[in-house]
Scaffold this motif. Structure first.
Motif, PDB file in Angstrom:
ATOM      1  N   LYS A   1      27.127 -13.788   2.930  1.00  0.00           N
ATOM      2  CA  LYS A   1      28.128 -14.072   3.959  1.00  0.00           C
ATOM      3  C   LYS A   1      28.131 -15.533   4.391  1.00  0.00           C
ATOM      4  O   LYS A   1      29.086 -15.990   5.015  1.00  0.00           O
ATOM      5  N   ILE A   2      27.082 -16.248   4.036  1.00  0.00           N
ATOM      6  CA  ILE A   2      27.023 -17.659   4.402  1.00  0.00           C
ATOM      7  C   ILE A   2      27.334 -18.556   3.217  1.00  0.00           C
ATOM      8  O   ILE A   2      27.234 -19.778   3.285  1.00  0.00           O
ATOM      9  N   GLY A   3      27.725 -17.934   2.062  1.00  0.00           N
ATOM     10  CA  GLY A   3      28.226 -18.744   0.967  1.00  0.00           C
ATOM     11  C   GLY A   3      27.498 -18.650  -0.353  1.00  0.00           C
ATOM     12  O   GLY A   3      27.785 -19.429  -1.268  1.00  0.00           O
ATOM     13  N   LEU A   4      26.585 -17.707  -0.514  1.00  0.00           N
ATOM     14  CA  LEU A   4      25.890 -17.555  -1.794  1.00  0.00           C
ATOM     15  C   LEU A   4      26.566 -16.484  -2.648  1.00  0.00           C
ATOM     16  O   LEU A   4      27.412 -15.720  -2.181  1.00  0.00           O
ATOM     17  N   LEU A   5      26.172 -16.418  -3.907  1.00  0.00           N
ATOM     18  CA  LEU A   5      26.712 -15.452  -4.850  1.00  0.00           C
ATOM     19  C   LEU A   5      25.655 -14.395  -5.154  1.00  0.00           C
ATOM     20  O   LEU A   5      24.661 -14.679  -5.830  1.00  0.00           O
ATOM     21  N   ALA A   6      25.869 -13.165  -4.632  1.00  0.00           N
ATOM     22  CA  ALA A   6      24.971 -12.037  -4.920  1.00  0.00           C
ATOM     23  C   ALA A   6      23.516 -12.436  -4.695  1.00  0.00           C
ATOM     24  O   ALA A   6      22.660 -12.211  -5.553  1.00  0.00           O
ATOM     25  N   ALA A   7      23.232 -13.009  -3.535  1.00  0.00           N
ATOM     26  CA  ALA A   7      21.885 -13.497  -3.238  1.00  0.00           C
ATOM     27  C   ALA A   7      21.505 -13.150  -1.808  1.00  0.00           C
ATOM     28  O   ALA A   7      22.018 -13.753  -0.861  1.00  0.00           O
ATOM     29  N   GLU A   8      20.636 -12.164  -1.668  1.00  0.00           N
ATOM     30  CA  GLU A   8      20.057 -11.780  -0.387  1.00  0.00           C
ATOM     31  C   GLU A   8      18.543 -11.713  -0.580  1.00  0.00           C
ATOM     32  O   GLU A   8      18.038 -11.852  -1.706  1.00  0.00           O
ATOM     33  N   ALA A   9      17.814 -11.478   0.484  1.00  0.00           N
ATOM     34  CA  ALA A   9      16.359 -11.418   0.338  1.00  0.00           C
ATOM     35  C   ALA A   9      15.747 -10.484   1.375  1.00  0.00           C
ATOM     36  O   ALA A   9      16.264 -10.361   2.492  1.00  0.00           O
ATOM     37  N   ILE A  10      14.675  -9.834   0.976  1.00  0.00           N
ATOM     38  CA  ILE A  10      13.841  -9.060   1.903  1.00  0.00           C
ATOM     39  C   ILE A  10      12.648  -9.942   2.251  1.00  0.00           C
ATOM     40  O   ILE A  10      11.895 -10.361   1.368  1.00  0.00           O
ATOM     41  N   VAL A  11      12.516 -10.245   3.529  1.00  0.00           N
ATOM     42  CA  VAL A  11      11.403 -11.066   4.005  1.00  0.00           C
ATOM     43  C   VAL A  11      10.411 -10.136   4.696  1.00  0.00           C
ATOM     44  O   VAL A  11      10.766  -9.455   5.673  1.00  0.00           O
ATOM     45  N   VAL A  12       9.187 -10.098   4.196  1.00  0.00           N
ATOM     46  CA  VAL A  12       8.172  -9.184   4.723  1.00  0.00           C
ATOM     47  C   VAL A  12       7.166  -9.983   5.545  1.00  0.00           C
ATOM     48  O   VAL A  12       6.431 -10.823   5.016  1.00  0.00           O
ATOM     49  N   LEU A  13       7.152  -9.725   6.842  1.00  0.00           N
ATOM     50  CA  LEU A  13       6.250 -10.432   7.755  1.00  0.00           C
ATOM     51  C   LEU A  13       5.000  -9.627   8.057  1.00  0.00           C
ATOM     52  O   LEU A  13       4.024 -10.172   8.587  1.00  0.00           O
TER      53      LEU A  13
ATOM     54  N   PHE B   1      18.430 -17.560 -10.874  1.00  0.00           N
ATOM     55  CA  PHE B   1      19.741 -17.949 -10.371  1.00  0.00           C
ATOM     56  C   PHE B   1      19.969 -17.470  -8.939  1.00  0.00           C
ATOM     57  O   PHE B   1      20.747 -18.070  -8.199  1.00  0.00           O
ATOM     58  N   ILE B   2      19.313 -16.388  -8.544  1.00  0.00           N
ATOM     59  CA  ILE B   2      19.354 -15.958  -7.150  1.00  0.00           C
ATOM     60  C   ILE B   2      18.437 -16.836  -6.309  1.00  0.00           C
ATOM     61  O   ILE B   2      18.815 -17.336  -5.252  1.00  0.00           O
ATOM     62  N   SER B   3      17.231 -17.038  -6.800  1.00  0.00           N
ATOM     63  CA  SER B   3      16.250 -17.824  -6.048  1.00  0.00           C
ATOM     64  C   SER B   3      16.706 -19.260  -5.860  1.00  0.00           C
ATOM     65  O   SER B   3      16.477 -19.857  -4.795  1.00  0.00           O
ATOM     66  N   ALA B   4      17.350 -19.831  -6.868  1.00  0.00           N
ATOM     67  CA  ALA B   4      17.810 -21.218  -6.755  1.00  0.00           C
ATOM     68  C   ALA B   4      18.810 -21.372  -5.618  1.00  0.00           C
ATOM     69  O   ALA B   4      18.795 -22.374  -4.892  1.00  0.00           O
TER      70      ALA B   4
END
Length: 528
Positions: A388-400, A424-427
């Motif tokens: 939603k902020i401008g990436l292509l098929a790139a989200e992440a699960i952040v585990v704290l 390509f997602i990580s970049a």
């Protein structure tokens, strides 16, 4: 000039369409496909005459289908050019198209090729369709996609924007020679307020993909870009446990699966994305029971959470295991950092874990003026949104919560969210989190939403505080439908007339001002 010139005969089956918009698109497409499919006589190319006929009897149209033809859709065909003297017996019996059709609108859909009919020229239906077919062939020759072309009759003929071609009639029938009957327009690209998902990809994200697209790299996340992302995540979020995935629903389902035992459920707002916009994915893919709570503004509070912390230890009842909040909420409202920490502490005090659905976490942090680390403090797992902020098929699960991280390796794969070419997602995520790109992009979207809300407040009721990049408002009956002729947006509540308008990283002040002007005009007309 030959007394028996070549003509392309375009034949319409009775009832194939009822509107000039639909018919024009189909007739134009048939003509274009015929030009591509058949060898056109040079004489016809010099003077590309077309005649539009209507087959009143199904048997007539069926016989023509046995001849070589190009189809423009079900019930519309174009035959290779021939002289009048060469017409088949069936073609001789078919009359010119004269059926009145529903008139098209005066404006076009953004992003489409448009055939604009001269409003000052009177033509029969068959003549009009033939002129549109001319326009379609001209547009195709320019390399334009005519498959989704629209037909309009503009209110004003002079001053049309985006004209790339025009049809000047030879003057043999109905109109004087040289009359401009149809213009081909390239309408501007769509500018929408429906969703920030409509926006294009950030240039920096495309550059990151291109930079990573060199040589071979180890797959499934064992690449240098994903390793750099882990380093960056430690700086930004305070953990190296970051797991790239394809989409927000996947992030939520996988993250929650890591937090729950099979008999546990998730306490969330009734309006949470988990509950209303994920197609039952938590339930179907994760077997997760959602324990929803009605809220006035999309936000949970400790006291609201307590309404679902009941029947503890009762083997007949789903046990609350996670409290999940959406930040920003589906109503565009925000939790303050203090509110998030209070909910996290409350969940932990009751033996539950705390999850943040952060598909618009960047918008929330930018609006609150805090860092991403500050806004996730106290959470166990965060779904961090990039799309939603401008990436292509790139989200992440952040585990704290480090105790939960080991299971993510297996759950992500099992849930079909493990990318083979993860670099390509990580970049992209790396580009977003380096420097202030996330804050700049989100902050701009937020600012455009405030500009929009300020612009329309005098004519509509804004129903929720504008704290991120969304505006919720109530329109009078019929206003939404009228506005949606030119602008894409969603009706949020069909019963109250509430709508949602979203701004994006690429929304411009001109976009907002044009939409504000349209809202004022439509609402003003609706209330008179």
């Amino acid at each position: 000039m030959s007394d028996d010139p070549y003509r392309m005969y375009i034949v319409i089956r009775r009832g194939a369409f009822t509107s000039l918009d639909e018919g024009g698109r189909m007739v134009g497409l048939a003509a274009v496909r015929a030009v591509r499919q058949f060898d056109m006589p040079d004489e016809w190319r010099r003077r590309a005459g077309k005649v539009v006929l209507r087959a009143r009897q199904p048997s007539q149209f069926a016989r023509l289908l046995e001849e070589p033809h190009a189809a423009g859709g079900d019930g519309v065909i174009a035959l290779p050019p021939r002289r009048r003297s060469e017409r088949s017996e069936t073609l001789l019996k078919i009359q010119a198209m004269s059926t009145e059709l529903d008139a098209p609108g005066a404006t076009s859909t953004p992003g489409s090729i448009v055939y604009a009919i001269n409003p000052d020229v009177h033509m029969s239906t068959g003549k009009t369709l033939a002129q549109i077919a001319h326009a379609a062939v001209m547009a195709d020759a320019l390399g334009l996609d005519v498959s989704r072309a629209r037909v309009i009759v503009p209110k004003a003929w002079d001053g049309l924007d985006g004209v790339v071609a025009e049809v000047r009639d030879a003057g043999l029938t109905e109109v004087p020679p040289g009359t401009v009957t149809v213009r081909v327009l390239m309408s501007p690209p769509m500018r929408a307020f429906a969703s920030d998902n409509y926006a294009p990809i950030l240039p920096e994200a495309l550059e990151a993909i291109a930079a990573a697209n060199v040589g071979h790299a180890v797959s499934y996340g064992a690449d240098e870009w994903t390793d750099q992302l882990r380093d960056r995540s430690e700086h930004v979020f305070g953990t190296r446990d970051i797991f790239p995935v394809f989409n927000g629903t996947g992030a939520n389902v996988v993250g929650l699966r890591s937090m729950l035992r099979p008999w546990q459920g998730v306490v969330c707002a009734e309006t949470a994305h988990l509950n209303v916009d994920e197609g039952g994915a938590p339930e179907v893919m994760g077997g997760i029971k959602l324990l929803t709570v009605v809220t006035p503004d999309g936000k949970l509070t400790p006291s609201l959470v307590d309404t679902r912390v009941v029947r503890l230890g009762d083997e007949h009842a789903v046990q609350p295991g996670v409290v999940s909040v959406t930040q920003s909420t589906e109503l565009g409202t925000l939790y303050s950092v203090e509110e998030l920490r209070a909910l996290a502490d409350h969940a932990h005090a009751h033996g539950m874990l705390f999850h943040i659905d952060g598909s618009r976490l960047a918008n929330a942090a930018a609006s609150l003026g805090v860092s991403l680390r500050e806004i996730v403090e106290g959470a166990d797992v965060v779904s961090f949104g990039g799309t939603k902020i401008g990436l292509l098929a790139a989200e992440a699960i952040v585990v704290l919560n480090p105790d939960l991280a080991p299971s993510l390796l297996y759950l992500r794969k099992q849930s079909m969210q493990l990318a083979s070419k993860m670099r390509f997602i990580s970049a992209q995520l790396l580009a977003l989190l380096e420097g202030d790109l996330w804050r700049k992009s989100a902050g701009h979207a937020n600012a455009m939403a405030l500009r929009l809300a300020d612009g329309v407040r005098e004519v509509v009721q804004v129903t929720q505080p504008v704290q991120a990049n969304g505006v919720f408002a109530i329109l009078p009956p019929g206003a939404a439908e009228e506005l949606q002729r030119e602008f894409k947006f969603y009706v949020w509540n069909e019963f109250t007339g509430e709508v949602r308008w979203m701004c994006s990283w690429d929304t411009t002040e001109d976009d907002v001002d044009a939409f504000v002007a349209a809202v004022k005009g439509v609402v003003g007309a609706a209330v008179q």
